[in-house]
Design an enzyme around this catalytic site. Structure first.
Site, PDB file in Angstrom:
ATOM      1  N   ASP A  13      -6.509  -0.622  -5.494  1.00  0.00           N
ATOM      2  CA  ASP A  13      -5.121  -0.976  -5.779  1.00  0.00           C
ATOM      3  C   ASP A  13      -4.510  -0.280  -6.993  1.00  0.00           C
ATOM      4  O   ASP A  13      -3.806  -0.903  -7.787  1.00  0.00           O
ATOM      5  CB  ASP A  13      -5.008  -2.495  -5.996  1.00  0.00           C
ATOM      6  CG  ASP A  13      -5.474  -3.327  -4.821  1.00  0.00           C
ATOM      7  OD1 ASP A  13      -5.916  -2.750  -3.823  1.00  0.00           O
ATOM      8  OD2 ASP A  13      -5.398  -4.560  -4.906  1.00  0.00           O
ATOM      9  N   CYS A  56      -6.418  -1.888   1.941  1.00  0.00           N
ATOM     10  CA  CYS A  56      -7.782  -1.427   1.717  1.00  0.00           C
ATOM     11  C   CYS A  56      -8.598  -1.137   2.965  1.00  0.00           C
ATOM     12  O   CYS A  56      -9.181  -0.061   3.096  1.00  0.00           O
ATOM     13  CB  CYS A  56      -8.534  -2.399   0.804  1.00  0.00           C
ATOM     14  SG  CYS A  56      -8.658  -4.073   1.421  1.00  0.00           S
ATOM     15  N   ASP A 229      -8.476   3.140  -3.258  1.00  0.00           N
ATOM     16  CA  ASP A 229      -8.270   3.015  -1.818  1.00  0.00           C
ATOM     17  C   ASP A 229      -6.819   3.241  -1.418  1.00  0.00           C
ATOM     18  O   ASP A 229      -6.530   3.797  -0.366  1.00  0.00           O
ATOM     19  CB  ASP A 229      -8.790   1.667  -1.303  1.00  0.00           C
ATOM     20  CG  ASP A 229      -8.306   0.464  -2.100  1.00  0.00           C
ATOM     21  OD1 ASP A 229      -7.501   0.634  -3.036  1.00  0.00           O
ATOM     22  OD2 ASP A 229      -8.754  -0.661  -1.801  1.00  0.00           O
ATOM     23  N   HIS A 230      -5.857   2.825  -2.256  1.00  0.00           N
ATOM     24  CA  HIS A 230      -4.425   2.963  -1.958  1.00  0.00           C
ATOM     25  C   HIS A 230      -3.661   2.624  -3.224  1.00  0.00           C
ATOM     26  O   HIS A 230      -4.246   2.524  -4.304  1.00  0.00           O
ATOM     27  CB  HIS A 230      -4.014   2.047  -0.800  1.00  0.00           C
ATOM     28  CG  HIS A 230      -4.443   0.628  -1.005  1.00  0.00           C
ATOM     29  ND1 HIS A 230      -3.800  -0.226  -1.865  1.00  0.00           N
ATOM     30  CD2 HIS A 230      -5.493  -0.066  -0.503  1.00  0.00           C
ATOM     31  CE1 HIS A 230      -4.421  -1.395  -1.874  1.00  0.00           C
ATOM     32  NE2 HIS A 230      -5.461  -1.324  -1.062  1.00  0.00           N
TER      33      HIS A 230
END
Length: 552
Positions: A13, A56, A229-230
């Site tokens: 995140d 995720c 992840d993002h």
């Protein structure tokens, strides 16, 4: 060639909110990240790296398979997919070639993980546990320090999870570089400062792993990769197919091969890591992978590996929505397939987070203003789009002039050619790779599990040959493993471990089958087969060589 080791260090995140991205990503100068800044200085920093999905599990599925989630069915948050038979998780390729493969500890790859993938997937998994110090390793460490949930802990708990952040390194909420789509309130300033404190805590954790490599004399022979992840765990980032939802930090160090201080401005995916690691280690890249190897074993980079990068959002828990996006070096185009649905669909988990609640609160206050016949003035027009009842069918942003995506250029005729070009690029991508997110999820599940029943992998067939025990499985795409450990009780997994697909812990060491297994001493050996998305096979007890006695 001497095969390099690989260490992956991932977090949750975050955008490129690291000090080394100052001047590249708006607000990155706010960060305190000395260890990651040093890692970037010692290797390569990728300035335009992107996730394939803004949440995720789909994003991690792309990283671990090298495939677009929308192509293999892993695009919904969460699911248990049955990808095409050729799809495997990356570490299995390394394990098959002799690497010791570990994962510590988070998974969430959208499939149940068979024991063929890792030698150890546990909270104690580490390269230090490999059986031979000369064995090359692939070791993944997945930290939870920056997960969105940590931002909103109570004060005592937050102090406990940021114990390594000194007073001088704490981030001042008054200086938080809020983007213009957030209201400037105490809730958002506190959240941004805490998000940044968590990044500093994570930076410390990364340093402990790097220090262990140094202590073991392995830093010079190991490829280290750091990724998220993002995007950040706040509205209009995580769960949104926007720049903030998909833009990632990506840092890689390979001493003696990739020059210190390398900066790459190419468009790359974290999905590209799978083929890149295989190629760097001299292993073949499977043809089915959609990612592109970014460099070879000599460290020479591929120029412009991706003309465009694509992504999308699909079901987020109970919130059903579909968006697709394509980006080039300048523009991002987004197509929203359900423009009648609000950007912030009710979703039970994030709706309980203070930043989401703050947006809902202000929207409610503006509704009161309207009830009294007063004009709304608590949000700007841009901020109000977050809580609107609908969204545009199409969006186009000039990311050079407008990095926060504030001005939708779709209606502007000056950008009609760019709009058509990106529309066409998105359609061609969907046509080439397929888009399972556009079909009914119920139909997709029925395809994977007819009548609601998972298909079962065929039991392996074992034959004694002069070279040893040979095994085969008639299920297309299955992998086989064997063990000398007798069956025993299986440990219960908690709901999160089951949802994330963590492997069952049966106390047995399963060896990935890659060729005849010698069993001259007559030891009892069990074989079993796994196909991702299927039930595992029944176990097969191997025949004992003639004249051999069972081990006692």
């Amino acid at each position: 060639m001497n095969r390099p080791n690989i260490v992956w260090i991932s977090t949750h995140d975050i955008n490129p909110d690291l000090g080394c991205y100052s001047g590249v990503w708006a607000g990155a100068e706010y960060a305190v990240t000395p260890r990651l800044d040093r890692l970037a200085a010692e290797g390569a920093r990728f300035d335009r790296a992107f996730a394939s999905a803004p949440v995720c599990a789909p994003a991690r599925s792309a990283i671990m398979t090298g495939c677009f989630p929308t192509s293999i069915g892993t695009m919904h948050m969460r699911t248990k997919a049955a990808p095409p038979p050729e799809v495997r998780l990356l570490p299995e390729y390394f394990r098959r070639s002799g690497y010791y493969c570990t994962n510590n500890w988070f998974t969430d790859f959208q499939v149940d993980i068979p024991p063929t993938v890792f030698d150890d997937c546990s909270r104690v998994a580490h390269w230090r546990n490999r059986p031979n110090p000369d064995t090359p390793f692939f070791a993944a460490f997945h930290g939870m320090a920056t997960h969105e949930s940590k931002i909103y802990l109570d004060d005592e708990a937050f102090e406990a999870v940021t114990v390594n952040v000194g007073a001088a390194d704490r981030h001042d909420p008054a200086s938080a570089p809020l983007p213009p789509y957030y209201p400037d309130t105490a809730v958002f300033r506190r959240a941004w400062a805490r998000y940044s404190d968590l990044i500093t805590e994570m930076d410390h954790w990364v340093g402990t792993i790097l220090d262990q490599l140094e202590e073991d004399g392995l830093a010079e022979t190991t490829i280290v990769v750091f990724w998220s992840d993002h995007g950040k765990g706040m509205p209009r980032a995580k769960r949104w197919a926007t720049e903030a939802g998909l833009r990632e930090p990506l840092i890689l160090r390979w001493p003696g091969v990739i020059s210190s201080g390398t900066v790459r401005g190419d468009l790359v995916y974290t999905m590209d890591l799978a083929p890149t690691m295989l190629r760097a280690c001299g292993l073949p890249v499977p043809e089915h992978m959609h990612g592109v190897a970014l460099f070879g074993p000599d460290g020479s980079f591929v120029e412009e590996p991706n003309e465009y990068v694509y992504g999308g959002r699909d079901r987020m828990d109970e919130a059903e929505d579909t968006s697709r996006t394509v980006r080039d070096q300048r523009f991002r185009y987004i197509r929203n397939f359900h423009p009648d649905r609000p950007p912030m669909l009710h979703t039970n988990y994030p709706d309980q987070l203070p930043t989401w609640s703050e947006l809902r609160r202000i929207a409610a206050e503006e509704a009161k203003q309207l009830a009294f016949g007063e004009p709304r003035n608590l949000f700007t027009d841009l901020q109000r789009t977050l809580v609107a009842s609908s969204k545009p069918a199409e969006e186009l942003y000039d990311l050079i002039q407008d990095p926060h995506e504030t001005q939708n250029l779709v209606p502007d005729p000056a950008y009609a050619a760019d709009l058509d070009r990106l529309r066409d690029a998105l359609a061609r991508w969907q046509g080439r790779f397929g888009d399972l997110g556009l079909m009914s999820e119920a139909d997709l599940i029925d395809r994977w599990r007819p009548a609601g029943l998972p298909r079962t992998t065929a039991a392996p067939l074992i034959v004694q040959t002069p070279d040893g025990l040979e095994a085969q499985c008639l299920t297309d795409g299955a992998s086989i493993a064997w063990t000398a450990d007798p069956p025993g009780p299986v440990q219960d997994r908690n709901p999160m471990e089951r949802a994330a697909g963590n492997p069952e812990m049966d106390g047995r060491r399963w060896h990935l089958y890659s060729g005849p297994v010698l069993n001259d001493d007559g030891e009892r050996l069990w074989f079993r087969a796994w196909r991702i998305g299927f039930q595992p096979s029944q176990e097969t007890l191997a025949p004992v060589p003639a004249g051999a006695e069972h081990a006692t």
